[in-house]
Scaffold this active site. Structure first.
Site, PDB file in Angstrom:
ATOM      1  N   ASP A 101       0.945  -1.189   0.085  1.00 34.23           N
ATOM      2  CA  ASP A 101       0.183  -0.239  -0.047  1.00 34.23           C
ATOM      3  C   ASP A 101       0.687   0.978  -0.206  1.00 34.23           C
ATOM      4  O   ASP A 101       2.226   1.196   0.055  1.00 34.23           O
ATOM      5  CB  ASP A 101      -0.870   0.083   1.065  1.00 34.23           C
ATOM      6  CG  ASP A 101      -1.214   0.971   2.103  1.00 34.23           C
ATOM      7  OD1 ASP A 101       0.214   1.351   2.255  1.00 34.23           O
ATOM      8  OD2 ASP A 101      -1.724   0.475   2.976  1.00 34.23           O
ATOM      9  N   ASP A 275      -8.116  -6.854   1.660  1.00 33.39           N
ATOM     10  CA  ASP A 275      -6.702  -7.199   2.667  1.00 33.39           C
ATOM     11  C   ASP A 275      -7.229  -5.974   4.105  1.00 33.39           C
ATOM     12  O   ASP A 275      -8.564  -5.728   3.603  1.00 33.39           O
ATOM     13  CB  ASP A 275      -5.925  -6.207   2.601  1.00 33.39           C
ATOM     14  CG  ASP A 275      -5.520  -4.572   2.846  1.00 33.39           C
ATOM     15  OD1 ASP A 275      -5.076  -4.147   3.854  1.00 33.39           O
ATOM     16  OD2 ASP A 275      -6.042  -3.844   1.566  1.00 33.39           O
TER      17      ASP A 275
END
Length: 384
Positions: A101, A275
């Site tokens: 990320d 996620d």
């Protein structure tokens, strides 16, 4: 129902949709380091490790991909150091794909430690107070140094509720940063960069973001800025709003989500990847996920219960240890308890995803969803 594979290819990266049932779909995202079966849940390895798990355990549970975090890894041990040591795969011993990320969400959470401008964000480390600068280009550079397989654009995520003015400003800034991130990514064979849809809980802003990103032709698209304080109904409404405006042939990733119910509802609305820290965090705090819902192992009623958590689970920790022992470990704050419950939770999440993939492929997803929810509604297995 789609039976023949539908595939899109970008360099050495391709996404194939193998079957659909309504909006739900199952397929595979093919990357240079391997394939990711979808729908997929990515265990979160924030600082280069999935907390309380060995890397081989994570693989054996059926995870094809894990997540790492740019913000945390850039601060410690540092992206350049990881690169010098062979990249995040070599460093952590995870040889499958890794998604990183961009750091945007963590920077958002540092409201008192950051200063945002149109070119990027300056912030102070939560570890030692040192100053750092993160721009779209630097975020991509860090993720490239980490040798990430899926790189995320830098975006600005705002918490909900927020004003339309703040949400629109962040959405427009994120679109600008998407262009800059994609340009900085360039061509990296076998790897992909995903754009991130923003727009808070305002439908027309979500649509504008999705359409603008689609025109940029990213290999994949994420929906960000959800699970940040809004009710589940709002999150699902935003998914339904965005889904028709994203390219059908590209993978869709719902960031930071969520509970088992969030997953099954989002898959039914066309999401391919997820996620969330929830299963690992819950495991460290005495909460287990099972086919009959959540089980709080801190509860005194488990203290003398010799039964396993779930004798039908695929996970040895759920089958081979008594509830009484898991309760004892939790109450004693033993590390082994955290490890066993994390193992149980990640196993349940991976089994849930595998169940959804099989159900969509066989045209029985609606029935699978109904039966799964019925089991959850029955409550804790200890009451049966």
């Amino acid at each position: 129902m789609l039976k023949t594979p539908e595939t899109t290819t970008a360099g050495e990266v391709s996404f194939a949709i193998h079957a659909t049932e309504g909006t739900a779909r199952t397929g595979a995202l093919h990357l240079g380091r391997g394939s990711v079966r979808t729908p997929a849940f990515m265990p979160v390895g924030t600082a280069g490790t999935v907390k309380a798990m060995y890397v081989d355990q994570v693989k054996d549970l059926g995870a094809d991909i894990i997540l790492g975090n740019t913000y945390h890894l850039m601060l410690r041990p540092g992206a350049e150091r990881v690169a010098a040591l062979g990249g995040l795969h070599e460093f952590s011993r995870w040889q499958g794909p890794i998604l990183t990320d961009s750091g945007g969400f963590q920077v958002m959470s540092l409201a008192g430690l950051r200063k945002l401008d149109k070119n990027g964000v300056t912030f102070r480390s939560h570890i030692d107070g040192s100053h750092h600068r993160l721009t779209p280009e630097r975020s991509v550079e860090i993720q490239t140094l980490l040798d990430s397989d899926i790189i995320m654009q830098l975006d600005e995520c705002v918490r909900l509720p927020s004003t339309r003015k703040d949400i629109e400003r962040a959405m427009r800034l994120s679109l600008d940063w998407a262009e800059r991130s994609k340009s900085a990514f360039g061509t990296q064979p076998g790897k992909a960069i995903f754009g991130i849809v923003q727009g808070g809980d305002i439908p027309d802003l979500r649509i504008a973001s999705a359409e603008a990103l689609s025109s940029m032709n990213f290999p994949g698209y994420a929906i960000g800025g959800l699970a940040v304080g809004e009710p589940q109904a709002v999150m699902l409404d935003m998914i339904e709003t965005v889904e028709p405006h994203l390219p059908r042939e590209k993978p869709r990733y719902l960031m930071g989500v969520g509970t088992p119910d969030d997953l099954i509802e989002s898959v039914s609305r066309g999401i391919d990847m997820f996620d969330c820290v929830m299963p690992t965090r819950a495991g460290r705090h005495g909460l287990a996920y099972s086919r009959f819902g959540k089980v709080n192992l801190k509860n005194a009623r488990h203290a003398e219960d010799p039964r396993p958590l779930d004798e039908a689970s695929s996970c040895p920790a759920a089958r081979d240890y008594s509830r009484a022992y898991l309760h004892h470990l939790t109450k004693a704050n033993e590390i082994l308890g955290m490890m066993l419950l994390t193992w149980i939770n990640l196993a349940y999440y991976q089994d849930l995803m595998a169940g959804m993939r099989a159900a969509i492929a066989e045209g029985r997803f609606a029935d699978f969803k109904a039966k799964t929810k019925e089991n959850w509604a029955r409550g804790d297995i200890a009451k049966l």
